[in-house]
Structures are given as structure tokens and as C-alpha cells.
Enzyme design. Structure first.
Site, PDB file in Angstrom:
ATOM      1  CE  LYS A  70      42.336  37.563  47.354  1.00 53.80           C
ATOM      2  NZ  LYS A  70      42.021  36.597  46.323  1.00 53.80           N
ATOM      3  N   PRO A  81      44.715  27.726  42.826  1.00 54.13           N
ATOM      4  CG  PRO A  81      46.464  27.980  41.321  1.00 54.13           C
ATOM      5  CD  PRO A  81      45.247  27.157  41.589  1.00 54.13           C
ATOM      6  CG  ASP A  82      44.394  34.225  45.867  1.00 47.94           C
ATOM      7  OD1 ASP A  82      44.742  35.016  44.961  1.00 47.94           O
ATOM      8  OD2 ASP A  82      43.600  34.539  46.769  1.00 47.94           O
ATOM      9  CG  ASN A 121      32.869  33.872  36.852  1.00 47.12           C
ATOM     10  OD1 ASN A 121      32.843  34.835  36.105  1.00 47.12           O
ATOM     11  ND2 ASN A 121      34.012  33.288  37.220  1.00 47.12           N
ATOM     12  CE  LYS A 164      26.376  15.327  27.147  1.00 41.77           C
ATOM     13  NZ  LYS A 164      25.215  14.559  26.797  1.00 41.77           N
ATOM     14  CG  PHE A 180      38.925  44.383  40.375  1.00 43.27           C
ATOM     15  CD1 PHE A 180      40.070  44.808  39.733  1.00 43.27           C
ATOM     16  CD2 PHE A 180      37.728  45.037  40.099  1.00 43.27           C
ATOM     17  CE1 PHE A 180      40.044  45.862  38.835  1.00 43.27           C
ATOM     18  CE2 PHE A 180      37.670  46.089  39.198  1.00 43.27           C
ATOM     19  CZ  PHE A 180      38.830  46.514  38.562  1.00 43.27           C
ATOM     20  CG  ASP A 183      37.796  31.609  44.877  1.00 43.97           C
ATOM     21  OD1 ASP A 183      38.971  32.010  44.756  1.00 43.97           O
ATOM     22  OD2 ASP A 183      36.836  32.348  45.140  1.00 43.97           O
TER      23      ASP A 183
HETATM   24  O1  PMT Z   1      33.798  41.056  33.658  1.00 44.38           O
HETATM   25  P1  PMT Z   1      32.675  42.004  33.963  1.00 44.38           P
HETATM   26  O2  PMT Z   1      31.337  41.444  33.579  1.00 44.38           O
HETATM   27  O3  PMT Z   1      32.924  43.367  33.374  1.00 44.38           O
HETATM   28  O4  PMT Z   1      32.617  42.188  35.551  1.00 44.38           O
HETATM   29  C1  PMT Z   1      33.669  42.807  36.224  1.00 44.38           C
HETATM   30  C2  PMT Z   1      33.999  42.098  37.543  1.00 44.38           C
HETATM   31  C3  PMT Z   1      32.819  42.213  38.490  1.00 44.38           C
HETATM   32  C4  PMT Z   1      34.329  40.619  37.300  1.00 44.38           C
HETATM   33  C5  PMT Z   1      35.271  42.832  38.117  1.00 44.38           C
HETATM   34  O5  PMT Z   1      34.963  44.165  38.380  1.00 44.38           O
HETATM   35  C6  PMT Z   1      35.766  42.150  39.402  1.00 44.38           C
HETATM   36  O6  PMT Z   1      35.300  42.394  40.491  1.00 44.38           O
HETATM   37  N1  PMT Z   1      36.762  41.246  39.247  1.00 44.38           N
HETATM   38  C7  PMT Z   1      37.280  40.401  40.343  1.00 44.38           C
HETATM   39  C8  PMT Z   1      36.349  39.233  40.580  1.00 44.38           C
HETATM   40  C9  PMT Z   1      36.849  38.318  41.678  1.00 44.38           C
HETATM   41  O7  PMT Z   1      37.299  37.218  41.402  1.00 44.38           O
HETATM   42  O8  PMT Z   1      36.846  38.874  42.882  1.00 44.38           O
HETATM   43  P2  PMT Z   1      37.275  38.098  44.259  1.00 44.38           P
HETATM   44  O9  PMT Z   1      36.910  39.011  45.346  1.00 44.38           O
HETATM   45  O10 PMT Z   1      36.727  36.700  44.257  1.00 44.38           O
HETATM   46  O11 PMT Z   1      38.861  37.991  44.118  1.00 44.38           O
HETATM   47  C10 PMT Z   1      39.736  38.983  44.614  1.00 44.38           C
HETATM   48  C11 PMT Z   1      40.935  39.135  43.691  1.00 44.38           C
HETATM   49  O12 PMT Z   1      41.675  37.921  43.680  1.00 44.38           O
HETATM   50  C12 PMT Z   1      40.590  39.466  42.247  1.00 44.38           C
HETATM   51  O13 PMT Z   1      41.521  40.412  41.782  1.00 44.38           O
HETATM   52  C13 PMT Z   1      40.771  38.142  41.525  1.00 44.38           C
HETATM   53  O14 PMT Z   1      41.216  38.346  40.179  1.00 44.38           O
HETATM   54  C14 PMT Z   1      41.852  37.457  42.356  1.00 44.38           C
HETATM   55  N2  PMT Z   1      41.775  35.994  42.401  1.00 44.38           N
HETATM   56  C15 PMT Z   1      40.649  35.370  42.878  1.00 44.38           C
HETATM   57  C16 PMT Z   1      40.637  33.990  42.960  1.00 44.38           C
HETATM   58  C17 PMT Z   1      41.773  33.258  42.551  1.00 44.38           C
HETATM   59  N3  PMT Z   1      41.784  31.919  42.602  1.00 44.38           N
HETATM   60  N4  PMT Z   1      42.850  33.905  42.090  1.00 44.38           N
HETATM   61  C18 PMT Z   1      42.868  35.253  42.006  1.00 44.38           C
HETATM   62  O15 PMT Z   1      43.865  35.849  41.578  1.00 44.38           O
END
Ligand code: PMT
Length: 459
Positions: A365, A323-324, A220, A300, A343, A290
Site C-alpha cells: 500500500k 478501491p483500496d 462491519n 427493498k 492499519f 473491501d
Molecule cells: O473502530 P474500532 O471499533 O475502534 O476498531 C478499530 C479498528 C480495529 C477498526 C482499527 O484499529 C483498525 O484496525 N482499522 C483498520 C481496519 C482494516 O480495514 O484493516 P485492513 O487490514 O483490512 O486494511 C488495511 C488498511 O487499508 C487500513 O488502513 C484500511 O483503512 C485500508 N483500506 C482497506 C480496504 C480498502 N478498500 N481501502 C483501504 O484504504
């Protein structure tokens, strides 16, 4: 490069690993940055690179033996140890780390490391199984707990032994950045009195890459800037910071204690398993994928695979859920430390809807705080220099932080967290030694009500 190394004495310890040759480049860069370099080589290191090479590059005689009768014998390990502004061991083998952790002084380098009061930076390099071994990790944890040792790397990738995994010595430029940041941070009294002094923080940053085959991945657009800014501003306020970074092109921020580079969500999970539960605060700013491809193709993936050109259908890529990681931490801590800051990255959602999404993620979470940002807007959030966030707390409080540079946003996020969670009593205690499991305790309901009465953005 800054002037922080000018006229500093760096004792460069070299131990016996295949990557010992990279110590030559570290030595050259140190001299170029104005440092005096005293090289100490273990007997095993001399099998990989000659003292003559290091002597030529450092401009000083190289010490190899504890009891030498030659020119440098008058220096002695105690004098070397006390002259050092910093001791850097690159590469640091598993054996050397074990001996340092055991307090041994059975060769000149181990004696210098034991005798010095200067900060010691270790750049580990070894086979990935040796690195992953809980004994090595416990040895490192023991050293880091003393407050004098920090690490840079190792990198993951193909190792000299032919294995693939973590254990490769980081690039000399990265070692230089870590030396500078350690030296810049060491005498900073402001850090010792910062609001996060003594707090162990873990920050995740950047994207994860999920391999499709040996050359392709699903990723991403996260640049890591938000997470790196959080790591930097925590370090500036005195925190012990472990930065777990996905694949990003960013140098380790000044003051960060250790950086663990990972590629995939599963690697990030392993890194979190090693450090998260010992932390006071974990901030998950990484954009963790995710999903990952259900199978990783070796080599390849070819467009000719499986189907003749005439009958080539569209390919489908089976995905499995990752996994989350945040939710796993939320469950594992069972309502106790560490304080968990997640976040929420949302596209096309703002205002009350953004707060509602953040609240939902906070509950699902098991976090204490969710920092929500809208990532689809030009110039803000994902990959950008600026961000605008809304912090949603478990007790319902909401704090908006309008658009600003990520470093400024990061500082305000920490200020909000410490204002909200750090009681004055904790603050004075934090200048002493705070146990790893202490976490940040919420301020009392009375104080919280008083703070609620203030305006949202008063940080
Ligand atoms: O890196 P930059 O370019 O500076 O951009 C910053 C950012 C936009 C990436 C940052 O500010 C941000 O939003 N990070 C979280 C991105 C994200 O995965 O958001 P989400 O809403 O999909 O996930 C929610 C939370 O679960 C996040 O804390 C994430 O780290 C966590 N997560 C998500 C998926 C997963 N499989 N495991 C996780 O722990």
C-alpha cells in the site's frame, strides 16, 4: 454538556436556507448551557424564520440590518464582532460562505464575520451539487486556511430539495458539541506548543456501509473509537484535524477542526480526495469494506422477487471490489507528503506473523507506518474500549504497544510517530507556520540509530 459555554457570548448568524428553523433549537441549547446569545439574521433568513422567534429564544433583540435606527443600532457590527467569544453561522449557505471568503461586508452578518477576531464556526447547508462544487470547496478551504474558521457537517442524506447527498445541516446537538470543542480548544496554550502544532492531519475512522438496497447494507463491527481517539489526541497536541467518519454513534472529539461524515467506501474516497493531499499526515484507522454489492436495488429487496415460493433458491449477492483507498494514496503521493499511516486488522495472527503481515501491507500500500492489531480477541480491537498494537515502520523498526485504553494507545502512536519523524528543528519550525506540503520528515539516520538503541516501547 460541559461548563465551557457559561457566560460566553455567542453571535449566532442565521442565513437563508430551509434549515434555518434548526437555528432556533441551537439558540435554545446555547441559552440552556449558560451562553449569552446575540442573533444576527440575514434578510434572506427572515423569509424562513421570524426574528420574533429568535428574539424570544435568545432573550435579546435580533439584529438584521447594518444601519438600523432602532434600539440595537448603538451596538453596531464592530461592537457585536468584538463582544463575541465565538461566531456560529448555522445554517451557512453557499452564498454566505462565498461572501465570507471574498471578504465582503455587504450585510450585517458578513460585516461581523469580517470584523471579528473570535473563532468562526460554520455549519454549511445547501444542495449537494452546490456543496460538491469546487468553487464552494475552494471558498471553504480559503476560510479554513486563515486558521479562524472551522466547519461542522454537513450531513449526507435526503435534502429539502429532494436530492440525496451531502448538504444537510447537522443536528443542533452536533453543532453544540462543535461549539464547545472550538471554545475549549481556542485558549489552550498547551495545544499551541504541542508536538503536532501546525500539522494538518487527516484521520479516517469507523466502518463503511455498502448498500444492498435502500434499507440493507454490508458493514462491519468497527465502532470508530480507535480513529476518534487518534483524532482527539492529535487535536490535543495542536494538530489541525480533519476527521473522516464512517457511520458511527460518536460525538466529534474536542479540538477536531472539521468532521466529514461518509457512509460508503466510495464516499470516503471522495472525502479523502478533497483533503488528503494537503495534509502532513494521513492515518487510515477506518475499516473500509473491501467489497460492495455489484448492484444497489432500489427500494427493498423482497424474498418474493423473481421466484415463486416453491422454487425459491438461495440468493446470491454479486460483489465487486472497492478501491483500496490507502494504496491509492500511497501511489498518488509519489513518495512525498503526506506521511501515510495505515492499519492492519488481522484475525488469529500474532507475534512475528502479525509483523510480517503488517510489513506486506506496508509495501503493497506504499505506507510509511502500519499499525497492526489483532481484532479477533475478546475485549480488544474491533468495537472494544481497549486495543494492543504493533507499529511497523518502513525502515524496519517495530514498536509494540501493549493493551491499554484506545485513547492511551492513540497518544502513544502519535508520540512514536513524532519522536521518529519530527526532528528538533522541525519541532521549533512547527510552532511557526508549516506549509501544507511539508509533511513530517524522517529524523536523520544517525539520530535514528541512536533511537533504535533504545528499548522498543520507550514512548
Ligand atoms: O473502530 P474500532 O471499533 O475502534 O476498531 C478499530 C479498528 C480495529 C477498526 C482499527 O484499529 C483498525 O484496525 N482499522 C483498520 C481496519 C482494516 O480495514 O484493516 P485492513 O487490514 O483490512 O486494511 C488495511 C488498511 O487499508 C487500513 O488502513 C484500511 O483503512 C485500508 N483500506 C482497506 C480496504 C480498502 N478498500 N481501502 C483501504 O484504504
Amino acid at each position: 454538556m460541559t461548563a465551557v459555554l457559561q457566560d460566553k457570548t455567542v453571535v449566532l448568524g442565521v442565513t437563508g436556507g430551509i434549515s434555518a428553523y434548526k437555528a432556533a433549537e441551537v439558540c435554545r441549547l446555547l441559552r440552556k448551557a449558560g451562553a449569552r446569545v446575540e442573533v444576527v439574521m440575514t434578510p434572506a433568513a427572515c423569509a424562513f424564520i421570524t426574528p420574533l422567534t429568535m428574539e424570544a429564544l435568545s432573550g435579546n433583540s435580533v439584529a438584521t440590518e447594518m444601519f438600523e435606527t432602532t434600539a440595537q443600532s448603538h451596538i453596531g457590527h464592530i461592537e457585536l464582532a468584538s463582544r463575541a467569544d465565538i461566531v456560529v453561522v448555522a445554517p451557512a449557505t453557499a452564498d454566505a460562505i462565498a461572501r465570507f471568503a471574498a471578504g465582503m461586508a455587504n450585510d450585517l452578518l458578513a460585516a461581523v464575520v469580517l470584523a471579528t477576531r473570535a473563532p468562526v464556526l460554520l455549519a454549511p447547508a445547501m444542495n449537494s451539487n452546490m456543496w460538491d462544487n469546487p468553487i464552494t470547496q475552494a471558498n471553504l478551504a480559503r476560510l479554513i486556511d486563515t486558521g479562524r474558521f472551522s466547519t461542522v457537517g454537513p450531513d449526507a442524506g435526503e435534502l429539502a430539495c429532494g436530492w440525496v447527498g451531502a448538504g444537510r445541516l447537522v443536528a443542533p446537538a452536533e453543532i453544540m458539541a462543535a461549539i464547545e470543542s472550538r471554545l475549549a480548544g481556542a485558549p489552550d496554550a498547551a495545544r499551541a506548543e504541542g508536538a503536532l502544532a501546525g500539522r494538518r492531519t487527516v484521520v479516517t475512522a469507523g466502518p463503511t456501509w455498502e448498500a444492498v438496497d435502500d434499507v440493507r447494507f454490508l458493514g462491519n463491527r468497527s465502532s470508530g473509537k480507535m480513529g476518534f481517539a487518534l483524532a482527539h489526541t492529535a487535536a490535543m497536541q495542536g494538530a489541525d484535524v480533519t476527521l473522516i467518519a464512517g457511520p458511527v454513534a460518536l460525538a466529534t472529539p474536542a479540538g477536531v477542526t472539521r468532521r466529514i461524515d461518509v457512509e460508503s467506501a466510495l464516499e470516503m474516497r471522495e472525502a479523502l480526495r478533497r483533503v488528503a493531499m494537503q495534509a502532513d499526515v494521513v492515518v487510515m484507522a477506518a475499516a473500509v469494506a473491501d467489497f460492495r454489492p455489484g448492484v444497489r436495488v432500489l427500494g427493498k429487496l423482497s424474498r418474493r422477487d423473481a421466484h415463486p415460493a416453491a422454487a425459491r433458491p438461495a440468493r446470491t449477492l454479486p460483489l465487486v471490489a472497492n478501491p483500496d483507498l490507502l494504496a491509492e494514496l500511497g501511489r498518488a503521493r509519489k513518495g512525498r507528503a503526506p506521511l501515510l499511516v495505515g492499519f492492519a486488522a488481522e484475525v488469529g495472527v500474532s507475534g512475528e506473523a502479525l509483523v510480517a503481515r503488517a510489513r506486506q501491507k506496508l509495501t503493497e500500500k506504499g505506507c510509511d507506518v502500519v499499525v497492526a492489531n489483532e481484532v479477533g480477541k475478546a475485549g480488544l480491537g474491533l468495537g472494544a474500549e481497549y486495543n494492543a498494537v504493533t507499529m511497523v515502520f518502513a525502515d524496519g523498526r517495530v514498536v509494540d504497544l501493549p493493551a491499554d485504553r484506545k485513547e492511551a494507545i492513540a497518544m502513544k502512536i502519535w508520540n512514536t510517530i513524532t519522536t521518529f519523524y519530527l526532528t528538533p528543528a522541525d519541532a521549533s519550525a512547527s510552532n511557526k507556520s508549516v506549509p501544507a506540503s511539508a509533511g513530517l520528515s524522517p529524523i536523520s539516520p544517525g539520530k535514528r540509530r541512536a533511537r533504535r538503541g533504545r528499548k522498543g516501547n520507550d514512548v
